[in-house]
Design an enzyme around this catalytic site. Structure first.
Site, PDB file in Angstrom:
ATOM      1  N   GLU A  63      -1.530  -9.144   3.342  1.00  0.00           N
ATOM      2  CA  GLU A  63      -1.391  -9.681   4.705  1.00  0.00           C
ATOM      3  C   GLU A  63      -2.741 -10.029   5.319  1.00  0.00           C
ATOM      4  O   GLU A  63      -2.819 -10.819   6.255  1.00  0.00           O
ATOM      5  CB  GLU A  63      -0.630  -8.682   5.596  1.00  0.00           C
ATOM      6  CG  GLU A  63      -1.396  -7.432   6.042  1.00  0.00           C
ATOM      7  CD  GLU A  63      -1.391  -6.291   5.015  1.00  0.00           C
ATOM      8  OE1 GLU A  63      -1.124  -6.564   3.824  1.00  0.00           O
ATOM      9  OE2 GLU A  63      -1.668  -5.142   5.406  1.00  0.00           O
ATOM     10  N   HIS A  95      -3.732  -5.205   0.243  1.00  0.00           N
ATOM     11  CA  HIS A  95      -3.166  -5.690   1.516  1.00  0.00           C
ATOM     12  C   HIS A  95      -3.175  -7.214   1.545  1.00  0.00           C
ATOM     13  O   HIS A  95      -4.089  -7.817   2.115  1.00  0.00           O
ATOM     14  CB  HIS A  95      -3.983  -5.148   2.693  1.00  0.00           C
ATOM     15  CG  HIS A  95      -3.784  -3.696   2.925  1.00  0.00           C
ATOM     16  ND1 HIS A  95      -2.865  -3.197   3.820  1.00  0.00           N
ATOM     17  CD2 HIS A  95      -4.348  -2.617   2.336  1.00  0.00           C
ATOM     18  CE1 HIS A  95      -2.882  -1.881   3.797  1.00  0.00           C
ATOM     19  NE2 HIS A  95      -3.783  -1.505   2.901  1.00  0.00           N
ATOM     20  N   CYS A 121       0.828  -1.207   0.000  1.00  0.00           N
ATOM     21  CA  CYS A 121       0.000   0.000   0.000  1.00  0.00           C
ATOM     22  C   CYS A 121       0.869   1.267   0.000  1.00  0.00           C
ATOM     23  O   CYS A 121       1.443   1.586  -1.034  1.00  0.00           O
ATOM     24  CB  CYS A 121      -1.017  -0.054   1.137  1.00  0.00           C
ATOM     25  SG  CYS A 121      -2.493   0.910   0.738  1.00  0.00           S
TER      26      CYS A 121
HETATM   27  N1  GLN Z   1      -2.162   6.497   2.730  1.00  0.00           N
HETATM   28  C1  GLN Z   1      -2.204   5.753   1.502  1.00  0.00           C
HETATM   29  C2  GLN Z   1      -3.575   5.874   0.826  1.00  0.00           C
HETATM   30  O1  GLN Z   1      -4.531   6.219   1.471  1.00  0.00           O
HETATM   31  C3  GLN Z   1      -1.862   4.306   1.736  1.00  0.00           C
HETATM   32  C4  GLN Z   1      -2.844   3.601   2.595  1.00  0.00           C
HETATM   33  C5  GLN Z   1      -2.318   2.345   3.226  1.00  0.00           C
HETATM   34  O2  GLN Z   1      -1.104   2.114   3.262  1.00  0.00           O
HETATM   35  N2  GLN Z   1      -3.204   1.514   3.734  1.00  0.00           N
HETATM   36  O3  GLN Z   1      -3.685   5.604  -0.336  1.00  0.00           O
END
Ligand code: GLN
Length: 550
Positions: free
Chosen positions: A513, A511, A383
């Site tokens: 994970e 994600h 992310c």
């Molecule tokens: N802050 C970034 C976004 O909102 C990444 C979010 C995250 O790592 N879950 O796109």
């Protein structure tokens, strides 16, 4: 058979591992062929934990259907290998919101709206919702917080009412407490347990089973004493001794007969013996690694282990499949500078740059990514970690020196990462990110395609920003492969370097994970650990042997 209900409460102290006990019991019952799910009721007023800082409440776990939930739901999925949903996590805030919305809509017209019956009715409705689906034989409900907390009182009152309403054998209460060992006196102390059970009894609930968290084994005499003072049967007091791995807990509880007692109390007959062959095989691999590797976890919430719970557990799963002990070294991204990055990362066999929000610590993440890219150390960005990998590449290879994300600089002239179009008009913060599972189409012949062995995958998301499509040609021409995209919107989901350039360099917008379980380790984590092992072996080979001293 009626759907059966097990409520899990906690006493004496928080952090005793109610979630693990609930998940372990669920695992045991599931291994006997029963259809089990677990839900968590949290006493705080936030509608969901999505608006909480990880320092407050640990990781926010996202379900397939896009609910932002308590991290315990992660344990439930990792143990049961069955997805949870929005209905599996309810907070006081959500309950009150429904009741207040009902009141405004005139549902209770003419009545005074009160905790009893309106709030407790709504709690009971939600506690029994999954049970009414017909999909489950057993619903385990974990009540967040500690007995005695003012906030959890309406939940306990609802449990009391449900137990009173249901037929005998359809509902039991399991209470988890702490039995401290006083080293100076060399004695186990049962008084805190007695007090916490008394507090539960004051709420009208008599626990059917007590599980005692303890550092040392509980002698029978201690169990008997607890049984006598707390009015439970002597065969219904169990110990939950500190284990080497949370995944051992189901077996430890099974050895003491917990699942048998639960089945007896719930009047469930004719179920098979537990089938735990795969689970035991996993533990055997976990406890008998053939090798080990060092992985850096670069993030800004490292002071709190729970902030990266799912990532740490994914490493446990992926390590076991690879028969490898994964030593995770948490490195604070704010502490990485150009002068110490080499020192911090040179002995690592892989580096994972963690998800996150806001600008704090991003320079350290970018420095770490540059270092591992140039030194061919396996890299995995999740992310924000993926977004930083793109920014680092744009700065260093595309020579766009001011490349950034509009999350960090909304006025940026080089927004390589930009706010998603649909996010631009949003003003409300709760539950408005791009959340939950979305499909992703993988480019054939890429590393990510090789890892999944499939063209179309689905993974969970939680973000507002995305790769800015305007830079796609520029960045691909310079060698970064955009190897996964959303099939409907084209949103870039995966970036990677070709393997002829770098052995393992992958960033993902989703994600992964969140979907790793004991019996189904997440494929990118598995491949990343494999790459880390290879990196370590190559490194060992290339290091000149120390010269013999005469
Ligand atoms: N802050 C970034 C976004 O909102 C990444 C979010 C995250 O790592 N879950 O796109």
């Amino acid at each position: 058979m009626n759907t059966k209900y097990i409520f899990v409460t906690g006493g004496v102290a928080s952090s005793l591992g109610k979630g693990i006990v609930a998940a372990s019991l669920a695992k045991l019952l599931q291994s006997r062929g029963l259809r089990v799910t677990i839900q968590k009721f949290d006493p705080y007023i936030n509608v969901d934990p999505g608006t909480l800082n990880p320092y407050e409440h640990g990781e926010c776990y996202v379900t397939n259907d896009g609910a932002e939930t308590d991290l315990d739901l992660g344990h439930y999925e990792r143990f049961l290998n069955v997805p949870t949903s929005q209905s599996n996590n309810v907070t006081t805030g959500r309950i009150y919101k429904t009741v207040i919305d009902n009141e405004r809509a005139g549902v209770y017209l003419g009545k005074t709206v009160q905790i009893i019956p309106h709030i407790t009715d709504e709690i009971k409705r939600r506690m029994t919702l999954l049970g009414k689906s017909g999909n489950f034989d057993i619903i385990i409900t974990e009540i967040g917080g500690t007995v005695g907390d003012m906030e959890s009182t309406p939940f306990l009152e609802s449990v009391r009412q449900l137990q009173w309403e249901m037929a005998e054998g359809d509902c039991i209460v399991l209470h988890l407490t702490l039995v401290p060992y006083l080293h100076a006196a060399a004695e186990l102390k049962t008084k805190p347990t007695q007090h916490s059970v008394k507090m539960l009894q004051q709420e009208g609930i008599n626990p059917d089973i007590i599980i005692c968290r303890t550092e040392v084994s509980l002698p029978d005499s201690v169990k008997k004493k607890i049984a006598l003072f707390c009015s439970v049967k002597p065969d219904s007091v169990f110990e939950n001794r500190d284990a080497n791995s949370i995944y051992e807990v189901p077996l430890k509880l099974h050895e003491q007969g917990l699942d048998n007692i639960v089945l007896k109390k719930l009047k469930i007959k004719n179920v098979s013996n537990p089938e735990l062959t795969d689970w035991k095989a996993f533990l055997k691999k976990l406890f008998n690694p053939k090798t080990e590797c060092n992985i850096a976890l670069v993030g800004k919430y490292i002071e709190l282990q729970d902030a990266y719970k799912s990532i740490l557990e994914s490493f446990v799963h992926a390590g076991a499949v690879n028969s490898c002990k994964v030593n995770v070294h948490s490195i604070h991204s704010e502490h990485i500078t150009s002068s110490n990055v080499s020192e911090k990362l040179k002995n690592m066999d892989g580096v994972l740059v963690a998800p996150g929000f806001g600008g704090r610590g991003i320079e350290g993440k970018i420095l770490a990514i540059k270092y591992v890219r140039e030194n061919k150390i396996p890299f995995f960005g999740i992310c924000l970690g993926m977004q930083m990998a793109v920014i680092e590449y744009a700065k260093d290879v595309l020579k766009i020196k001011d490349a950034t994300s509009t999350e960090i600089n909304p006025q940026s002239k080089s927004p390589i990462i930009d706010l998603m179009e649909e996010q631009k008009s949003l003003t409300i913060k709760g539950g408005t990110m791009r959340l939950g599972a979305y499909d992703c189409r993988l480019k054939e012949g890429t590393l990510i395609y090789k890892i999944y062995g499939s063209k179309l995958i689905s993974e969970r998301h939680r973000h507002r920003y995305e790769f800015n499509e305007k830079y796609s040609k520029l960045i691909e021409d310079k060698g970064l492969v955009l190897s996964g995209r959303n099939p409907d919107t084209g949103l870039v989901e995966v970036v990677e370097l070709p393997q002829k350039v770098h052995p393992f360099f992958i960033g993902v917008q989703f994600h992964p994970e969140l979907s790793s379980t004991v019996l189904k380790p997440q494929p990118i984590f598995v491949a990343f650990i494999k790459a880390a092992i290879k990196h370590k072996e190559l490194n060992l080979k290339s290091k000149p042997k120390a010269a013999k001293k005469n």
